[in-house]
Design an enzyme around this catalytic site. Structure first.
Site, PDB file in Angstrom:
ATOM      1  N   ASP A  14      -3.962   7.667   7.452  1.00 32.27           N
ATOM      2  CA  ASP A  14      -2.502   7.589   7.554  1.00 32.27           C
ATOM      3  C   ASP A  14      -1.807   8.902   7.196  1.00 32.27           C
ATOM      4  OD1 ASP A  14      -2.850   4.931   8.237  1.00 32.27           O
ATOM      5  OD2 ASP A  14      -2.666   4.253   6.166  1.00 32.27           O
ATOM      6  N   GLY A  16      -0.794  11.104   9.275  1.00 27.32           N
ATOM      7  CA  GLY A  16       0.170  11.495  10.307  1.00 27.32           C
ATOM      8  C   GLY A  16      -0.535  12.117  11.511  1.00 27.32           C
ATOM      9  N   LYS A  17      -1.805  11.742  11.693  1.00 25.78           N
ATOM     10  CA  LYS A  17      -2.604  12.307  12.792  1.00 25.78           C
ATOM     11  C   LYS A  17      -1.963  12.015  14.151  1.00 25.78           C
ATOM     12  CE  LYS A  17      -6.004   9.748  11.279  1.00 25.78           C
ATOM     13  NZ  LYS A  17      -5.446   9.245  10.011  1.00 25.78           N
ATOM     14  N   ASN A  39      -8.963  -0.585  13.452  1.00 22.81           N
ATOM     15  CA  ASN A  39      -8.558  -0.428  12.041  1.00 22.81           C
ATOM     16  C   ASN A  39      -7.522   0.693  11.919  1.00 22.81           C
ATOM     17  OD1 ASN A  39     -10.550   1.408  12.793  1.00 22.81           O
ATOM     18  ND2 ASN A  39     -11.629   1.388  10.839  1.00 22.81           N
ATOM     19  N   GLY A  41      -4.149   2.915  12.839  1.00 27.01           N
ATOM     20  CA  GLY A  41      -2.790   2.722  13.337  1.00 27.01           C
ATOM     21  C   GLY A  41      -2.144   4.093  13.369  1.00 27.01           C
ATOM     22  N   HIS A  42      -1.965   4.644  14.550  1.00 24.11           N
ATOM     23  CA  HIS A  42      -1.425   6.003  14.695  1.00 24.11           C
ATOM     24  C   HIS A  42      -0.008   5.907  15.257  1.00 24.11           C
ATOM     25  CE1 HIS A  42      -5.747   7.859  14.847  1.00 24.11           C
ATOM     26  NE2 HIS A  42      -5.486   7.180  13.743  1.00 24.11           N
ATOM     27  N   THR A  43       0.956   6.380  14.460  1.00 23.57           N
ATOM     28  CA  THR A  43       2.363   6.194  14.825  1.00 23.57           C
ATOM     29  C   THR A  43       2.932   7.434  15.496  1.00 23.57           C
ATOM     30  OG1 THR A  43       2.487   4.935  12.780  1.00 23.57           O
ATOM     31  CG2 THR A  43       4.580   5.391  13.894  1.00 23.57           C
ATOM     32  N   THR A 130      -9.651  -3.860   6.951  1.00 24.22           N
ATOM     33  CA  THR A 130      -8.539  -4.279   7.807  1.00 24.22           C
ATOM     34  C   THR A 130      -8.868  -5.594   8.522  1.00 24.22           C
ATOM     35  OG1 THR A 130      -9.432  -2.989   9.625  1.00 24.22           O
ATOM     36  CG2 THR A 130      -7.787  -1.894   8.236  1.00 24.22           C
ATOM     37  N   ARG A 144     -29.261  -1.716  16.142  1.00 23.88           N
ATOM     38  CA  ARG A 144     -29.719  -1.767  17.536  1.00 23.88           C
ATOM     39  C   ARG A 144     -29.607  -3.156  18.167  1.00 23.88           C
ATOM     40  NH1 ARG A 144     -34.944   1.119  15.584  1.00 23.88           N
ATOM     41  NH2 ARG A 144     -34.376  -0.254  13.893  1.00 23.88           N
ATOM     42  N   GLN A 224      -8.912   7.329  10.653  1.00 22.54           N
ATOM     43  CA  GLN A 224      -9.134   7.251   9.199  1.00 22.54           C
ATOM     44  C   GLN A 224      -9.025   8.649   8.576  1.00 22.54           C
ATOM     45  OE1 GLN A 224     -11.682   5.201  11.260  1.00 22.54           O
ATOM     46  NE2 GLN A 224      -9.845   3.988  11.221  1.00 22.54           N
ATOM     47  N   ASP A 333       9.299  16.073   3.659  1.00 20.83           N
ATOM     48  CA  ASP A 333      10.653  15.533   3.435  1.00 20.83           C
ATOM     49  C   ASP A 333      10.655  14.407   2.400  1.00 20.83           C
ATOM     50  OD1 ASP A 333       9.159  14.350   5.734  1.00 20.83           O
ATOM     51  OD2 ASP A 333      10.717  12.814   5.583  1.00 20.83           O
TER      52      ASP A 333
HETATM   53  P1  GDP Z   1      -2.026   8.249  11.130  1.00 16.59           P
HETATM   54  O1  GDP Z   1      -2.851   7.003  10.983  1.00 16.59           O
HETATM   55  O2  GDP Z   1      -2.665   9.428  10.498  1.00 16.59           O
HETATM   56  O3  GDP Z   1      -1.645   8.530  12.561  1.00 16.59           O
HETATM   57  O4  GDP Z   1      -0.675   7.979  10.337  1.00 16.59           O
HETATM   58  P2  GDP Z   1       0.207   6.627  10.357  1.00 16.59           P
HETATM   59  O5  GDP Z   1       0.944   6.561  11.629  1.00 16.59           O
HETATM   60  O6  GDP Z   1      -0.604   5.451   9.966  1.00 16.59           O
HETATM   61  O7  GDP Z   1       1.149   6.876   9.119  1.00 16.59           O
HETATM   62  C1  GDP Z   1       1.997   7.972   9.046  1.00 16.59           C
HETATM   63  C2  GDP Z   1       3.436   7.449   8.911  1.00 16.59           C
HETATM   64  O8  GDP Z   1       4.275   8.508   8.512  1.00 16.59           O
HETATM   65  C3  GDP Z   1       4.003   6.935  10.213  1.00 16.59           C
HETATM   66  O9  GDP Z   1       4.928   5.917   9.935  1.00 16.59           O
HETATM   67  C4  GDP Z   1       4.726   8.171  10.772  1.00 16.59           C
HETATM   68  O10 GDP Z   1       5.779   7.829  11.660  1.00 16.59           O
HETATM   69  C5  GDP Z   1       5.245   8.785   9.519  1.00 16.59           C
HETATM   70  N1  GDP Z   1       5.355  10.248   9.523  1.00 16.59           N
HETATM   71  C6  GDP Z   1       4.552  11.167  10.117  1.00 16.59           C
HETATM   72  N2  GDP Z   1       4.941  12.412   9.766  1.00 16.59           N
HETATM   73  C7  GDP Z   1       6.007  12.272   8.965  1.00 16.59           C
HETATM   74  C8  GDP Z   1       6.836  13.189   8.248  1.00 16.59           C
HETATM   75  O11 GDP Z   1       6.652  14.396   8.288  1.00 16.59           O
HETATM   76  N3  GDP Z   1       7.836  12.653   7.485  1.00 16.59           N
HETATM   77  C9  GDP Z   1       8.046  11.316   7.391  1.00 16.59           C
HETATM   78  N4  GDP Z   1       9.045  10.893   6.630  1.00 16.59           N
HETATM   79  N5  GDP Z   1       7.301  10.426   8.041  1.00 16.59           N
HETATM   80  C10 GDP Z   1       6.271  10.902   8.800  1.00 16.59           C
HETATM   81  P1  IMO Z   2      -5.828   5.556  10.368  1.00 14.55           P
HETATM   82  O1  IMO Z   2      -6.601   6.056  11.568  1.00 14.55           O
HETATM   83  C1  IMO Z   2      -5.899   4.034   6.288  1.00 14.55           C
HETATM   84  C2  IMO Z   2      -9.332   1.551   5.152  1.00 14.55           C
HETATM   85  C3  IMO Z   2      -9.088   0.076   4.874  1.00 14.55           C
HETATM   86  C4  IMO Z   2     -10.189  -0.198   3.862  1.00 14.55           C
HETATM   87  C5  IMO Z   2     -11.338   0.671   4.368  1.00 14.55           C
HETATM   88  C6  IMO Z   2     -12.347  -0.074   5.215  1.00 14.55           C
HETATM   89  O2  IMO Z   2      -4.585   4.840  10.718  1.00 14.55           O
HETATM   90  O3  IMO Z   2      -5.647   6.664   9.380  1.00 14.55           O
HETATM   91  P2  IMO Z   2     -12.353  -1.081   7.675  1.00 14.55           P
HETATM   92  O4  IMO Z   2     -11.406  -2.036   8.341  1.00 14.55           O
HETATM   93  O5  IMO Z   2     -12.470   0.233   8.351  1.00 14.55           O
HETATM   94  O6  IMO Z   2     -13.690  -1.698   7.398  1.00 14.55           O
HETATM   95  O7  IMO Z   2     -11.678  -0.805   6.228  1.00 14.55           O
HETATM   96  O8  IMO Z   2     -10.748   1.706   5.129  1.00 14.55           O
HETATM   97  N1  IMO Z   2      -8.862   2.021   6.472  1.00 14.55           N
HETATM   98  C7  IMO Z   2      -7.790   2.790   6.655  1.00 14.55           C
HETATM   99  N2  IMO Z   2      -6.876   3.249   5.779  1.00 14.55           N
HETATM  100  N3  IMO Z   2      -5.830   4.402   7.583  1.00 14.55           N
HETATM  101  C8  IMO Z   2      -6.750   3.983   8.469  1.00 14.55           C
HETATM  102  O9  IMO Z   2      -6.801   4.433   9.738  1.00 14.55           O
HETATM  103  C9  IMO Z   2      -7.772   3.100   8.023  1.00 14.55           C
HETATM  104  N4  IMO Z   2      -8.809   2.486   8.629  1.00 14.55           N
HETATM  105  C10 IMO Z   2      -9.473   1.833   7.662  1.00 14.55           C
HETATM  106  O10 IMO Z   2      -7.809  -0.135   4.347  1.00 14.55           O
HETATM  107  O11 IMO Z   2      -9.805   0.298   2.599  1.00 14.55           O
HETATM  108 MG    MG Z   3      -2.626   5.039  10.272  1.00  9.58          MG
END
Ligand code: GDP
Ligand code: IMO
Ligand code: MG
Length: 429
Positions: A14, A16-17, A39, A41-43, A130, A144, A224, A333
């Site tokens: 999470d 911010g990828k 698992n 979630g890329h926003t 997840t 396998r 992840q 920010d």
């Molecule tokens: P990812 O899994 O690495 O793609 O990240 P997520 O999408 O799970 O979580 C990142 C969260 O931070 C999302 O809600 C984004 O919209 C938000 N986000 C990303 N970059 C920024 C930033 O620079 N500032 C703020 N406030 N939010 C951000």
């Molecule tokens: P993104 O790509 C944050 C965490 C789960 C749990 C552990 C194992 O959005 O960054 P799993 O379902 O993979 O067996 O869970 O890993 N986890 C994540 N935490 N961002 C993710 O993906 C995650 N994917 C799995 O919360 O602790």
């Molecule tokens: Mg995420």
């Protein structure tokens, strides 16, 4: 020069990828996810749209880029088709830019039940999965027994499916787990498989090799984060795939010597969702402030994320394990309301000063040591030029660069595509 770059998370996910892949896609011809599954979630946020992707690569909103789901990914066809339906509402032809590796493994309904059964059996020491079936699917891959996307085109598919489900039912019986939802889940899954056959399935390693030979530029998108890596993460509180740069090689069929840039994404602080060690976790008002200001609630499960200060020894570890060539810092920010920002620069471990993550991270013996830096205490979200950034933010960036020994090329100051500050000339943002 080779033309594959890798982008991955350096913390517990999470970071911010998704946002950065979207920002960088205009520099690439192909975006390829190399591991993980739903698992993730890329926003992405742009033009007032907020969209969360789970399995589909984050370059999908760019008309010219091909998006590939690589062999290292595990796919739940039900979730995948829902993702496509959601995409179609924004861009009816997005699906035409999507390809899926025949060697990617499928998540079965029984994998999801096994994930839940395993977590239930672990009780207090549960991983905090997840519950998308990730662990059991990768177990069947390495054991396998797995079913791959390419199998759905073969005459033996149904028999193979039934045999595997039979094995799973025995395991579920051992767990004494309720399997009553299975019938409904299975009907939905089979329906999704029918539709899945109509997608663009490909022998992706050949596709990528051909594209590389034609000089096409490829960005490998990680899911992840490095501290959730099956080998180098906080085991056993990890995911079941290789989230580090090596995963791009095995998850796409790309040789290590073809990789050029390794772009490491990190937040200006730390978050973690699920169980497991988190040395700099904050349980006080500061932690709550980060959670609220950063809107730190999971994109996939909606769970509240644990928050804490930036952990530099952990960041340096991730930089070294991945061979990161440039860093991008997210969510600067979010720290605007702090007059003073703390940064962990080492730990006291059994009373001794150390600057690396020890094998055992029991919080009773591992105490983070902090250095305090002056906060910037001003709104960054409208900033559009790094040269106008407050000096305290520049100092924060320099402090991190000095510690980990790699430059930060981009600072993100908001969730929108546009809220992105380029620092060096490496990034064409
Ligand atoms: P990812 O899994 O690495 O793609 O990240 P997520 O999408 O799970 O979580 C990142 C969260 O931070 C999302 O809600 C984004 O919209 C938000 N986000 C990303 N970059 C920024 C930033 O620079 N500032 C703020 N406030 N939010 C951000
Ligand atoms: P993104 O790509 C944050 C965490 C789960 C749990 C552990 C194992 O959005 O960054 P799993 O379902 O993979 O067996 O869970 O890993 N986890 C994540 N935490 N961002 C993710 O993906 C995650 N994917 C799995 O919360 O602790
Ligand atoms: Mg995420």
């Amino acid at each position: 020069m080779s033309n594959i770059d890798v982008l991955l998370g350096l913390q517990w996910g999470d970071e911010g990828k998704g946002k950065i892949v979207d920002v960088l896609t205009r520099e690439y011809d192909i975006i390829a996810r190399f591991q993980g599954g739903p698992n993730a979630g890329h926003t992405l946020e742009f033009e007032g749209i907020k969209h969360v992707l789970h399995t589909i690569p984050s370059g999908i909103f760019h008309a010219k880029a091909t998006n590939l789901v690589g062999n290292g990914v595990v796919i739940d066809p039900v979730i995948f088709l829902k993702e496509i339906d959601a995409l179609k509402k924004i861009d009816p032809v997005a699906q035409d830019r999507l390809m899926i590796s025949r060697k990617a493994h499928l998540i079965l309904p029984t994998h999801r039940l096994l994930d839940a059964a395993s977590e239930q059996a672990k009780g207090k020491s549960k991983i905090g999965s997840t519950l998308k079936g990730i662990g059991p699917t990768y177990m069947d891959k390495t054991g396998r027994n797995g079913i791959r996307v390419g199998d759905i085109e073969q005459p033996y598919f149904l028999e193979k499916y039934k045999n595997l489900v039979e094995k799973h039912l025995q395991l579920l019986d051992n767990y004494a787990f309720d399997i009553s939802p299975l019938k409904v889940m299975e009907a939905e899954w089979m329906d999704a498989i029918e539709k899945f056959r109509g997608l663009s399935l490909t022998d992706s390693e050949y596709f990528l090799i051909n594209q590389m030979n034609k000089g096409k530029r490829i960005l490998a998108e990680g899911a992840q984060g490095s501290l959730l890596d099956i080998d180098f993460g906080s085991y056993p509180y990890v995911t079941s795939s290789t989230t580090t740069a090596a995963g791009a090689c095995t998850g796409l069929g790309v040789a290590p010597n073809k990789i050029n840039r390794v772009i490491g994404i990190f937040k200006a602080y730390c978050t973690r969702v699920g169980s497991g060690p988190f040395p700099t976790e904050l349980f006080d008002q500061d932690g709550e402030q980060l959670r609220v200001d950063g809107n730190e609630f999971g994109s996939t499960t909606g769970r509240s994320r644990r928050c804490g200060w930036l952990d530099l020894p952990a960041l340096k570890y991730a930089v070294d394990v991945n061979g990161v060539t440039e860093l991008m810092m997210m969510k600067a920010d979010v720290m605007s309301s702090f007059d003073t920002i703390k940064v962990c620069t080492g730990y006291k471990y059994h009373g001794n000063d150390i600057d690396h993550l020890p094998y055992a991270t029991d919080p009773d013996f591992l105490e983070p040591q902090y250095q305090s830096l002056k906060g910037w205490s001003c709104d960054l979200t409208k900033l559009n030029d790094w040269k106008k950034a407050p000096p305290e933010l520049m100092d924060y960036v320099r402090f991190i660069e000095d510690y980990v020994g790699v430059s930060i090329s981009l600072v993100s100051v908001g969730p929108d595509r546009e809220q992105t500050l380029k620092i060096s000339t490496i990034v064409e943002a």
